[in-house]
Every structure is written in structure tokens, then in C-alpha cells.
Design a protein around this motif. Structure first.
Motif, short mmCIF file in Angstrom:
data_model
loop_
_atom_site.label_atom_id
_atom_site.label_comp_id
_atom_site.label_asym_id
_atom_site.label_seq_id
_atom_site.Cartn_x
_atom_site.Cartn_y
_atom_site.Cartn_z
N VAL A 103 0.92 -1.34 -0.27
CA VAL A 103 -0.06 0.02 0.03
C VAL A 103 0.90 1.12 -0.09
N ASP A 104 0.81 2.15 -0.96
CA ASP A 104 1.52 3.42 -0.98
C ASP A 104 0.83 4.52 -0.13
N ASN A 105 1.18 4.43 1.07
CA ASN A 105 0.91 5.46 1.95
C ASN A 105 1.92 6.32 2.76
N ASN A 106 3.04 6.32 1.82
CA ASN A 106 4.32 7.36 2.27
C ASN A 106 4.72 6.98 3.75
N THR A 107 4.64 5.72 4.28
CA THR A 107 5.10 5.43 5.49
C THR A 107 6.29 4.00 5.39
N ALA A 108 6.34 3.74 4.32
CA ALA A 108 7.40 2.61 4.10
C ALA A 108 9.01 3.19 4.07
N GLN A 109 9.15 4.26 4.01
CA GLN A 109 10.35 4.81 4.05
C GLN A 109 10.84 5.41 5.34
N ASN A 110 11.63 5.01 5.99
CA ASN A 110 12.06 5.44 7.39
C ASN A 110 13.21 6.74 7.35
N LEU A 111 13.93 6.79 6.09
CA LEU A 111 14.33 7.91 5.94
C LEU A 111 13.73 9.17 5.65
N SER A 112 14.10 10.33 6.44
CA SER A 112 13.52 11.58 6.29
C SER A 112 14.11 12.55 5.24
N THR A 113 13.64 13.49 4.84
CA THR A 113 14.25 14.44 4.10
C THR A 113 15.41 15.01 4.67
N ASP A 114 14.98 15.33 5.94
CA ASP A 114 16.30 16.11 6.66
C ASP A 114 17.54 15.05 6.66
N ASP A 115 17.33 13.75 7.17
CA ASP A 115 18.23 12.94 7.06
C ASP A 115 19.06 12.70 5.78
N ILE A 116 18.39 12.75 4.42
CA ILE A 116 19.00 12.85 3.22
C ILE A 116 19.84 14.16 2.73
N GLU A 117 19.15 15.29 3.33
CA GLU A 117 19.99 16.56 3.46
C GLU A 117 21.26 16.49 4.27
N ALA A 118 21.13 15.86 5.30
CA ALA A 118 22.33 15.81 6.16
C ALA A 118 23.29 14.89 5.35
N MET A 119 22.72 13.95 4.93
CA MET A 119 24.04 12.80 4.09
C MET A 119 24.51 13.73 2.77
N LYS A 120 23.72 14.58 2.21
CA LYS A 120 24.37 15.44 1.13
C LYS A 120 25.35 16.39 1.81
N ARG A 121 25.26 17.14 3.00
CA ARG A 121 26.24 17.96 3.62
C ARG A 121 27.34 17.24 3.90
N ASP A 122 27.15 16.00 4.53
CA ASP A 122 28.42 15.24 4.78
C ASP A 122 29.26 14.57 3.60
N GLY A 123 28.82 14.90 2.48
CA GLY A 123 29.52 14.59 1.07
C GLY A 123 29.18 13.15 0.93
N ALA A 124 28.06 12.68 1.28
CA ALA A 124 27.62 11.38 0.69
C ALA A 124 27.39 11.41 -0.93
#
Length: 479
Positions: A103-124
Motif C-alpha cells: 500500500v502506497d501510504n508514504n510510511t514505508a520509508q524510514n529515512l526523512s528528507t532532513d536525513d537525506i540533506e544531512a547526508m548530502k552535507r556530509d559529502g555522501a
């Protein structure tokens, strides 16, 4: 002994035109490799200097410092059927999983947008972000193998886009224009272009007469096929030459560009010995259509096409020194405003101007070549003028060919070619007349998923082909 034809360049050089294929065809764009040229992918602007000196076909990824070449071993994608084949016998395993319980209810992904932005700032890197998204997805393991591949591809396009460096050729240029702006090239598909070259028997050391009202696509394709031998004469109606700016994308050298000439139809017709040859330009240099004597009276149904002819011939711009615009094909999810003044093919820097000044195809033919064509005629004829009346135009062009010379005429619709074919049969000016409808079906070829594409173009126009012959009866009537 004639010198060998120039070798096709295998690597990009500074000042050349390139075609960038971003995310496997999601976006296509032409660029000139100048020092200030940049491309914007997503929200990141990357310089194109890393492309200089790289072989065509190289794959790049967007890194922290811009475009970075992809390693052949590290970035090679795993085989699509690695997870679906049995290692012992090589047979495709039965897929027992399905997606019915997802079911596509946007709850399957545990990684938030803030986490992704933090990974980008860390050079991932983008690949690291994609792997993190897969690891934090609660439903990824429940998906089918095919669904997993689609999920990876979708995330890779968003966080780790790939850029493929392609060499502009007749095929790639035609496919790009047909995908983005088909009206610019008269809705000519790539298989139709190849049939035009084949039916007109374009080969080395040929002298080809071309009526190109599709921006120079056909002229460039013919010159590419000749490979620096023979000549391509682009003719036009009226006093203003037709725009053939697209040929600047082919990266022709000075020798190949010098073999592309332009001459008006009135100048070529004046070379004929018979002054009674019917012409659409007799009595008018502004493109006014005059009914030829050898053409049947059935052209009364083409009055609207004649009005289009008179409107197009004068408004056709002259050959410009500027380069074609940067074209791109992008999905709505991607950034649509991705080019700036330095990234398009209309680069205004000094480097772009110096390169453009070296390539000046479309000059007037020499008097020696005009005399040669007067005595021997052209060896082939290609007409691609969707906006012009075909019947009277062909009656003007056929006398310029040598006897037994093939010709091919492209049009978007069938009726103008059918009328022209009937006129040629009545006047006995050609034999072997046939109208062909190109047909092309694209297939997706993947393991266990080989089938025709769900969406494809079902129409490729029509081609009238034939061979010009000597008609003594027609000459007697004209005298």
C-alpha cells in the motif's frame, strides 16, 4: 589518387557540438563545448570542461565537484537477470512474490528528507543515498525483482543522475528533434531519413541535389553519408536561401563543409538549354507558383498547398551565422529551466565565434561545378519540403538530373505525392515510381519482459521514389 576521407573523431574537443543524454533519454540537449559552457542538472550547475578529450559514449555522474567520469567496473550496473536465473541450469526461476499487499501510504520509508540533506552535507554520493533509501525501505524486500529494479532506477535518476556523452550524427540529431520538436524537421522519423538516403542511392562521389525545408537535417545527413567526397547542392525557391543551421551540429571539418553549397532553383534552371522547360519560378522570383505545361490539370485540389508555398518561400530566413538553439527533453519532475546563455548552442563567447567562423557550409558553387552540372546533371535528388507544392516543384527539378538518376521525395501526407506520381506517369518523365510508407516498431528487450513499447509513433510520412528517364515525346512537345 584521391585522398582518403577524413576520419570520424572519436573524442570530444573544445569547440565541438555534443549531445548530452541525461538519465537514459529523459532529457536530451545539444551543447557547444566552450570554456564557459555549463549544464544544470536538478539544482546543480556543472561545467562541461570534463567532457573535453573524453571519447564519445563516455558515462558521467554528478559529483560534488561537477561531472565525474564513471569507472567501468565500479559503476557498472549488475545484470538485470542476476536475481531471476538459476545458477545451475540457467533457467528463469518462478517469481512467487507480488505487489498485491503493498500500500502506497508514504510510511514505508524510514529515512526523512532532513536525513537525506544531512547526508548530502556530509559529502555522501548519490549512490550512497540510493543504497540508504533501499536499506531503510520496509517494503523493498517484499517487491518483485522487476519492481525493485524500477525502484532503484527511479531513485538513481533523482539522486545520482548519469550523463552520457553522445556524438551528434544524423540518427541522434533526427531522434532528438523528433522527440522534442518534430515540426521543425517536418515530422521526419529516423527510419524515414534512412530510407530517403537509400532510395536516392546516396554514395561516395555523388553529386546530390537537395531541397531541404526541414532545417538542414537532410543536407547534413547526405554530407555525412558522402564522407568528404562529392557535393551536396541545397537549392531553394525565391531569392532567400533556406535555413540549414542544423548542419552545424554535425561537426563537419573544413573539407566536408566546403562540399555543401547552395544555389537558387532559378540559377540552376537557367543552366538548361531548353528555355521552354516548365518552371515554378518563370516570371516570378518571389516563389509564385506557375502551373507547368507537363502537369495534369488535377492540381486544382492543391490550391491550399500552393498558398502555403507562396507564404513560405519569402519568409524563409537566410543562412545564419548563429548556431541552433539548445534543445532538451525532460520529464515534469525534473528541472525544466536547465540551460543558461553559456550552455546553449548559441554561445556568444569568443571561442564559439571562432569555431563558427571556420565552418561556413552553404556557400555558392564555383562556376566550374555549375558548368559540370549543366553538362552532366546531378546523380541524385532528395526533396523534403512539406510546406511546398510538390507537383510543380518536381517538374522543375527533374530536368536537372542526369538520365537514370534516382530521386526520393518526402512528404508528411499521401495526397500530394499521389498527385505528383500521377503527373509523372502521364508525362513519362520517370519510371519505377512507387510510394512507400515507412513502418517502425520499437521493442523493449529485457529478460522475461520483451514486448513492443506501450507508446510509440505510428506514422512516419510517405516517400515517392523513382528513376528519371529521357522522354523524346516530351522534348518534341516543348520544341
Amino acid at each position: 589518387m584521391a585522398p582518403p576521407p577524413p576520419a570520424i573523431p572519436r573524442e570530444a574537443w573544445e569547440g565541438c557540438s555534443v549531445l548530452l543524454d541525461i538519465n537514459d533519454g529523459d532529457r536530451l540537449a545539444f551543447f557547444r563545448l566552450t570554456p564557459a559552457a555549463t549544464v544544470k542538472i536538478g539544482n546543480k550547475t556543472c561545467s562541461l570542461q570534463p567532457l573535453v578529450g573524453r571519447p564519445f559514449g563516455s558515462l558521467f555522474r554528478v559529483g560534488a565537484d561537477g561531472l565525474v567520469p564513471c569507472a567501468a567496473t565500479a559503476d557498472a550496473a549488475p545484470s538485470r537477470d542476476d536475481n531471476t536465473r538459476d545458477g545451475a541450469n540457467g533457467q528463469v526461476q518462478d517469481e512467487t512474490r507480488d505487489n498485491r499487499s503493498l500500500v502506497d501510504n508514504n510510511t514505508a520509508q524510514n529515512l526523512s528528507t532532513d536525513d537525506i540533506e544531512a547526508m548530502k552535507r556530509d559529502g555522501a554520493s548519490g549512490d550512497d543515498i540510493v543504497e540508504a533509501l533501499i536499506a531503510n525501505s520496509s517494503t523493498f524486500g517484499k517487491k518483485t525483482v522487476f519492481s525493485q529494479e524500477k525502484y532503484k532506477l527511479k531513485k538513481q535518476k533523482k539522486y545520482a543522475p548519469k550523463v552520457l556523452l553522445r556524438r551528434p550524427s544524423a540518427r541522434s540529431i533526427c531522434e532528438t528533434y523528433f522527440k522534442k520538436s518534430p515540426a521543425r524537421i517536418g515530422f521526419m522519423r529516423v527510419d524515414t531519413l534512412s530510407l530517403l538516403l537509400s532510395m536516392a542511392n546516396i554514395g561516395a562521389y555523388s553529386d546530390v541535389l537537395v531541397v531541404d525545408m526541414v532545417g538542414g537535417l537532410v543536407v547534413g545527413a547526405v554530407a555525412e553519408r558522402l564522407g568528404g567526397t562529392g557535393y551536396v547542392c541545397s537549392t531553394y525557391l525565391g531569392s532567400a536561401p533556406s535555413s540549414i543551421d542544423i548542419i552545424r551540429m554535425y561537426n563537419f571539418g573544413g573539407d566536408m563543409a566546403s562540399r555543401i553549397v547552395q544555389a537558387s532553383l532559378s540559377e540552376l534552371s537557367s543552366l538548361q538549354n531548353s528555355v521552354n522547360t516548365p518552371s515554378v519560378l518563370n516570371g516570378s522570383s518571389q516563389g509564385e507558383v506557375i502551373k507547368p505545361t507537363v502537369v495534369s490539370a488535377e492540381n486544382t485540389q492543391l490550391s491550399q498547398a500552393q498558398q502555403v508555398d507562396t507564404a513560405v518561400s519569402d519568409e524563409t530566413p537566410q543562412l545564419s551565422t548563429e548556431l541552433p538553439i539548445d534543445m532538451e527533453v525532460s520529464e515534469p519532475s525534473l528541472d525544466e529551466h536547465v540551460q543558461d546563455e553559456n550552455s546553449s548552442l548559441e554561445c556568444k563567447g569568443s571561442d564559439s565565434s571562432s569555431v563558427a567562423s571556420k565552418l561556413k557550409p552553404g556557400k555558392a558553387p564555383s562556376p566550374e561545378k555549375m558548368k559540370y552540372w549543366k553538362d552532366h546533371g546531378f546523380s541524385s535528388l532528395i526533396v523534403a519540403a512539406p510546406g511546398h507544392e510538390v507537383e510543380s516543384l518536381v517538374a522543375d527539378l527533374l530536368p536537372l538530373l542526369s538520365y537514370s538518376a534516382p530521386f526520393a521525395i518526402y512528404h508528411q501526407y499521401l495526397e500530394p505525392l499521389a498527385t505528383c506520381m500521377h503527373s509523372l506517369q502521364v508525362s513519362k518523365m520517370a519510371i519505377g515510381l512507387q510510394i512507400s510508407e515507412p513502418w517502425l516498431r520499437e521493442y523493449q528487450v529485457l529478460p522475461s519482459r520483451t514486448h513492443p513499447h506501450m507508446q510509440m509513433n505510428a506514422f512516419g510520412g510517405y516517400i515517392l521514389s523513382g528513376i528519371r528517364i529521357h522522354n523524346t515525346d516530351c522534348v518534341t512537345v516543348n520544341k
